[in-house]
Design a protein around this motif. Structure first.
Motif, mmCIF file in Angstrom:
data_model
loop_
_atom_site.group_PDB
_atom_site.id
_atom_site.type_symbol
_atom_site.label_atom_id
_atom_site.label_comp_id
_atom_site.label_asym_id
_atom_site.label_seq_id
_atom_site.Cartn_x
_atom_site.Cartn_y
_atom_site.Cartn_z
ATOM 1 N N ASN A 23 10.167 6.503 9.871
ATOM 2 C CA ASN A 23 9.493 5.351 9.266
ATOM 3 C C ASN A 23 8.164 5.771 8.638
ATOM 4 O O ASN A 23 7.141 5.099 8.767
ATOM 5 N N ALA A 24 8.203 6.906 7.963
ATOM 6 C CA ALA A 24 6.989 7.498 7.395
ATOM 7 C C ALA A 24 6.740 6.986 5.986
ATOM 8 O O ALA A 24 7.676 6.779 5.206
ATOM 9 N N GLU A 25 5.478 6.813 5.664
ATOM 10 C CA GLU A 25 5.091 6.430 4.306
ATOM 11 C C GLU A 25 4.734 7.655 3.462
ATOM 12 O O GLU A 25 4.890 7.642 2.248
ATOM 13 N N VAL A 54 -1.389 13.939 9.138
ATOM 14 C CA VAL A 54 -2.460 13.902 8.143
ATOM 15 C C VAL A 54 -3.058 12.500 8.090
ATOM 16 O O VAL A 54 -2.335 11.510 8.001
ATOM 17 N N THR A 55 -4.371 12.438 8.153
ATOM 18 C CA THR A 55 -5.091 11.178 8.024
ATOM 19 C C THR A 55 -6.146 11.319 6.927
ATOM 20 O O THR A 55 -6.438 12.433 6.469
ATOM 21 N N ARG A 82 6.587 1.070 -0.311
ATOM 22 C CA ARG A 82 5.680 0.589 0.736
ATOM 23 C C ARG A 82 4.209 0.742 0.365
ATOM 24 O O ARG A 82 3.380 -0.073 0.765
ATOM 25 N N VAL A 83 3.872 1.790 -0.373
ATOM 26 C CA VAL A 83 2.454 2.043 -0.664
ATOM 27 C C VAL A 83 2.104 1.899 -2.142
ATOM 28 O O VAL A 83 0.933 1.960 -2.506
ATOM 29 N N LEU A 108 -4.266 7.569 -1.461
ATOM 30 C CA LEU A 108 -3.071 7.073 -0.767
ATOM 31 C C LEU A 108 -3.337 6.875 0.719
ATOM 32 O O LEU A 108 -2.918 5.879 1.314
ATOM 33 N N LEU A 109 -4.057 7.825 1.317
ATOM 34 C CA LEU A 109 -4.296 7.755 2.760
ATOM 35 C C LEU A 109 -5.363 6.730 3.141
ATOM 36 O O LEU A 109 -5.559 6.462 4.322
#
Length: 250
Positions: free
Chosen positions: A109-111, A137-138, A159-160, A180-181
């Motif tokens: 369920n990764a973006e 990664v953040t 989603r993004v 994005l992050l």
């Protein structure tokens, strides 16, 4: 609509382009579109691309030479896939890259996700140890070093949303990932080596000493940080970049 959109800028890449094209055509996952923007090449790159008659490949010719970020943006404007991924015209994917990445993103369920990649010379012979996808990664940890390489990363535009590259920055990929992050909590690592990066000696990204100012501007101009905070993160980036590519640490 294809499930995956591949974004590629091309500029005078004829020595490597056939290998890059083969690496896409040989993918085990076939529901993709490939949008290549030629940035006014002066070699025969366009002719090489046009030889490959495949309805999934769309070639855009930029009206002027605007750099890789501009070329990627032109491709992104035409992208219809849910999953967005990037491949420069001199890099290479293993046949299972797209399939593994899509399956991983759905399972986790990764973006955003990223994988290992091999760091090779111009003949795709490994030069130093593979880059490892070993950390989540953040936004905060990506400020100190850009672990997300375009050729081994993917994001879910459903989603993004699409994230475009800033014009006029030599560090446009880092700015894009940071933006994005800001939207999501974390990007996830897939610790498999499924791509090959050519460490070309004339590459802008390889000449760290020449882009320190550009990296400083990532923080100062694009992130809006203070001078002191920008210098702090630039120093961290430089040290991490040295360790990333030095044979002492690889």
């Amino acid at each position: 609509m294809p499930e995956v959109s591949i974004i590629t800028p091309c500029y005078n890449s004829s020595p490597f382009l056939e290998e890059t094209i083969s690496s896409v055509m040989n993918q085990t996952f076939t529901d993709w579109e490939w949008i290549i923007t030629d940035d006014q090449s002066t070699d025969n790159s366009v002719e090489i691309i046009q030889k490959h008659q495949d309805s999934r490949i769309k070639l855009i010719i930029a009206e002027k030479n605007g750099g890789a970020g501009h070329a990627r943006n032109l491709s992104l404007e035409e992208a219809n896939g849910r999953f967005i991924t990037f491949l420069d015209a001199d890099d290479f994917w293993e046949p299972n890259f797209i399939e593994e990445m899509v399956n991983f993103m759905k399972k986790e369920n990764a973006e955003i996700a990223y994988s290992n990649y091999a760091r090779c010379d111009e003949n795709l012979i490994p030069k130093i140890e593979d880059f490892k996808a070993d950390k989540e990664v953040t936004f905060n940890n990506l400020l100190k070093t850009c672990r997300l390489s375009l050729l081994s990363s993917m994001y879910d535009s459903k989603r993004v949303g699409k994230e475009f590259f800033p014009e006029g920055s030599k560090r446009e990929d880092h700015v894009m990932w940071l933006n994005l992050l800001k939207k999501i909590p974390v990007g996830k690592p897939l610790p498999k080596t499924m791509a090959k990066y050519r460490m070309r000696e004339n590459s802008i990204s390889r000449k760290k000493q020449n882009i320190v100012k550009d990296q400083y501007l990532v923080y100062k101009d694009f992130m809006g940080f203070s001078t002191l905070k920008s210098l702090y993160y630039t120093t961290n980036w430089a040290l991490n970049g040295f360790m990333k590519y030095s044979k002492i640490f690889n």
